[in-house]
Design a protein around this motif. Sequence first.
Motif, short mmCIF file in Angstrom:
data_model
loop_
_atom_site.label_atom_id
_atom_site.label_comp_id
_atom_site.label_asym_id
_atom_site.label_seq_id
_atom_site.Cartn_x
_atom_site.Cartn_y
_atom_site.Cartn_z
N LYS A 22 0.84 -1.21 0.00
CA LYS A 22 0.00 0.00 0.00
C LYS A 22 0.87 1.25 0.00
N ASN A 23 1.88 1.26 0.86
CA ASN A 23 2.67 2.48 1.00
C ASN A 23 3.59 2.73 -0.20
N SER A 24 3.77 1.71 -1.04
CA SER A 24 4.50 1.93 -2.30
C SER A 24 3.57 2.44 -3.37
N MET A 91 -8.04 9.85 2.85
CA MET A 91 -6.79 9.26 3.36
C MET A 91 -5.72 10.33 3.48
N ARG A 92 -4.86 10.15 4.45
CA ARG A 92 -3.82 11.13 4.72
C ARG A 92 -2.80 11.22 3.58
N SER A 93 -2.54 10.09 2.94
CA SER A 93 -1.50 10.09 1.90
C SER A 93 -1.87 10.94 0.71
N SER A 94 -3.09 11.46 0.65
CA SER A 94 -3.46 12.32 -0.47
C SER A 94 -2.54 13.53 -0.56
N ALA A 120 -1.30 13.97 15.68
CA ALA A 120 -1.44 15.24 14.96
C ALA A 120 -1.03 15.14 13.49
N ARG A 121 0.04 14.51 13.17
CA ARG A 121 0.58 14.33 11.82
C ARG A 121 0.66 15.63 11.02
N PRO A 122 1.52 16.56 11.44
CA PRO A 122 1.69 17.80 10.68
C PRO A 122 2.34 17.55 9.32
N ILE A 123 2.27 18.56 8.42
CA ILE A 123 2.92 18.42 7.10
C ILE A 123 3.93 19.55 6.88
N ASP A 124 4.43 20.08 7.98
CA ASP A 124 5.37 21.21 7.88
C ASP A 124 6.62 20.87 7.06
N LEU A 125 7.11 19.65 7.16
CA LEU A 125 8.33 19.29 6.42
C LEU A 125 8.06 19.24 4.91
N HIS A 126 6.86 18.79 4.53
CA HIS A 126 6.48 18.77 3.11
C HIS A 126 6.47 20.21 2.59
N ILE A 127 5.79 21.07 3.35
CA ILE A 127 5.59 22.46 2.92
C ILE A 127 6.93 23.18 2.79
N PRO A 161 13.64 12.10 8.98
CA PRO A 161 13.50 11.37 7.71
C PRO A 161 12.04 10.96 7.44
N SER A 162 11.20 11.96 7.21
CA SER A 162 9.78 11.70 6.95
C SER A 162 9.60 11.00 5.60
N VAL A 163 8.82 9.93 5.62
CA VAL A 163 8.57 9.17 4.40
C VAL A 163 7.81 10.04 3.40
N GLY A 164 6.71 10.64 3.85
CA GLY A 164 5.88 11.44 2.94
C GLY A 164 6.61 12.66 2.41
N ALA A 165 7.37 13.34 3.28
CA ALA A 165 8.07 14.55 2.84
C ALA A 165 9.16 14.19 1.83
N PRO A 303 9.71 -1.20 12.35
CA PRO A 303 8.65 -0.33 11.81
C PRO A 303 7.51 -0.07 12.79
N THR A 304 7.13 1.19 12.90
CA THR A 304 6.00 1.55 13.77
C THR A 304 4.73 0.81 13.34
N ASP A 305 4.58 0.56 12.03
CA ASP A 305 3.37 -0.11 11.56
C ASP A 305 3.29 -1.57 12.01
N ALA A 306 4.43 -2.17 12.37
CA ALA A 306 4.40 -3.56 12.83
C ALA A 306 4.30 -3.64 14.36
N THR A 326 8.32 5.62 19.09
CA THR A 326 8.98 6.92 18.92
C THR A 326 8.47 7.69 17.70
N ILE A 327 7.65 7.06 16.85
CA ILE A 327 7.27 7.74 15.60
C ILE A 327 5.95 8.51 15.74
N PHE A 328 4.93 7.86 16.25
CA PHE A 328 3.61 8.52 16.36
C PHE A 328 3.19 8.58 17.82
N ASP A 329 2.59 9.73 18.21
CA ASP A 329 2.21 9.86 19.62
C ASP A 329 0.85 9.22 19.93
C1 UD1 Z 1 4.34 6.76 6.25
C2 UD1 Z 1 3.48 5.53 6.09
C3 UD1 Z 1 2.96 5.04 7.43
C4 UD1 Z 1 4.12 4.83 8.40
C5 UD1 Z 1 4.98 6.07 8.46
C6 UD1 Z 1 6.23 5.89 9.31
C7 UD1 Z 1 2.53 5.85 3.89
C8 UD1 Z 1 1.32 6.06 3.08
N1 UD1 Z 1 2.36 5.84 5.21
O1 UD1 Z 1 3.51 7.78 6.78
O2 UD1 Z 1 2.27 3.82 7.22
O3 UD1 Z 1 3.59 4.57 9.67
O4 UD1 Z 1 5.42 6.46 7.14
O5 UD1 Z 1 6.97 4.83 8.85
O6 UD1 Z 1 3.60 5.63 3.37
N2 UD1 Z 1 6.14 14.56 10.63
C9 UD1 Z 1 6.19 15.90 10.95
N3 UD1 Z 1 6.08 16.81 9.93
C10 UD1 Z 1 5.93 16.44 8.63
C11 UD1 Z 1 5.88 15.05 8.32
C12 UD1 Z 1 6.00 14.14 9.35
O7 UD1 Z 1 6.32 16.29 12.11
O8 UD1 Z 1 5.83 17.30 7.75
C13 UD1 Z 1 6.23 13.56 11.74
C14 UD1 Z 1 4.93 12.75 11.87
O9 UD1 Z 1 3.98 13.44 12.67
C15 UD1 Z 1 5.43 11.49 12.52
C16 UD1 Z 1 6.80 11.29 11.88
O10 UD1 Z 1 7.18 12.57 11.39
O11 UD1 Z 1 5.56 11.68 13.89
C17 UD1 Z 1 6.83 10.26 10.78
O12 UD1 Z 1 5.99 10.65 9.73
P1 UD1 Z 1 6.24 10.26 8.21
O13 UD1 Z 1 7.52 9.50 8.08
O14 UD1 Z 1 6.07 11.48 7.39
O15 UD1 Z 1 5.04 9.27 7.95
P2 UD1 Z 1 3.98 9.30 6.77
O16 UD1 Z 1 4.68 9.59 5.48
O17 UD1 Z 1 2.81 10.11 7.15
#
Ligand code: UD1
Length: 416
Positions: A22-24, A91-94, A120-127, A161-165, A303-306, A326-329
Amino acid sequence: MGTLIVNGGRMLDGKVSVHGSKNSVLPILAATILNSGINEIHNCPRLRDVDAAIEILRCIGCKVTFEGNTVIVDSTDAKNYEIPDELMREMRSSVIFMGAMLARLGRVSLFTPGGCELGARPIDLHISALKSLGAHIRENGGAISCEARRMRGRDIVLSFPSVGATENTMLAATACEGRTRIFNAAREPEIEDLQNFLVKMGAEVSGAGSSTIVINGRKKLGSVSHCVIPDRICAATFMCAAALCGGHVRVENIVPEHISTVTSVLDAVGCDVAVGRDFVDIIRTGRLSSFRCIRTMPYPGFPTDAQPPLMALATKCVGTSMFVETIFDGRYRHIGGLCRLGADIKTEGRVALVYGVPKLCGCSVEATDLRGGAALVVAAMAAEGRSEIGEIHHIDRGYERIEESMSCLGADIKRS
Ligand code: UD1
């Protein structure tokens, strides 16, 4: 919506095949906008989040077909730069569409996906990464509008090292003039899969899997055919189910190195683990012992997901196991359900202590999020008697008909 009815206590036996990740596939679907061409994606899992991504692509103007496990996206007519709030909220990944749409259309209007069940899952790093590449971004409440007449490659240092960013920056950088380097990039296998997809398309991207990714932008992009990697979290869930319920299970169609942290925990607690080229065998006969401490970390860490499915396993290990998330609160919401099933778990902040109990007992529980929901399924399979799991739409976001996968291993589980 439906519920899952589980009659627990059965040993497992047999083989289960893991579907595509899914995440790929989610960032890869976003990347299909880039080439104004035909994209053929194989091994695509049939999941609610994939349906949501396809809806967004159609809204942008792409033609999409989804037959079997193959998605074909024709992005020739992708013109609409607005994604409505109701699609974003699915979905958040949008948020991953931001970088891809900026690259293709030079602008995008969308809404923040908002907080979710994990916190909370902010997107500040993406922006801030997209701004560094030259995007003008205005935020007004939940609405975000981005414009980029001219984007230039540059060095981006992620503070985490944010995955989404990392993915958003890679996608936007394909349209930047010159070279972008992403430092402290996420190293997850899904980032490498995205790189492979982009390279097949004609983009110049290297370094994925390490913490520095280099993109030389503005290359001519063409049509592409790609097969998505197996879902390592789905594999980890089946492995934990095998270890908890006991028996002999082969989890097939995996990349063993993607789940080596999970394999080594199962080995340490007392399972017989045999790793093959693209499968792993889990054999468990006696009781399992606890583990000292699992700390979730960015890849290649645990992995936090596991964490939730492994916590389901820890409930019946002899002794006390500790988790540090350590990844999500907000990633302990499954603990309420596990305790209803008879587990003994105490939490303090990011630490959870799991005191092993000799048995779990079936009852009614509700999934609170995707992986937490899967953990409840795994625990219910090992609990004595009947369990009913509600709110399973969370589970359907990331597991293709979980009841069928578990049934083929001998579990008594049905959707009603
Ligand atoms: C992706 C995965 C998710 C997995 C996560 C961590 C997808 C679709 N989802 O989520 O299944 O649990 O990686 O391996 O691939 N953060 C910030 N600011 C940002 C971005 C992230 O503070 O701009 C924080 C998040 O709140 C979180 C941490 O960084 O605490 C990790 O987030 P991130 O690696 O970005 O996870 P996702 O890409 O959302």
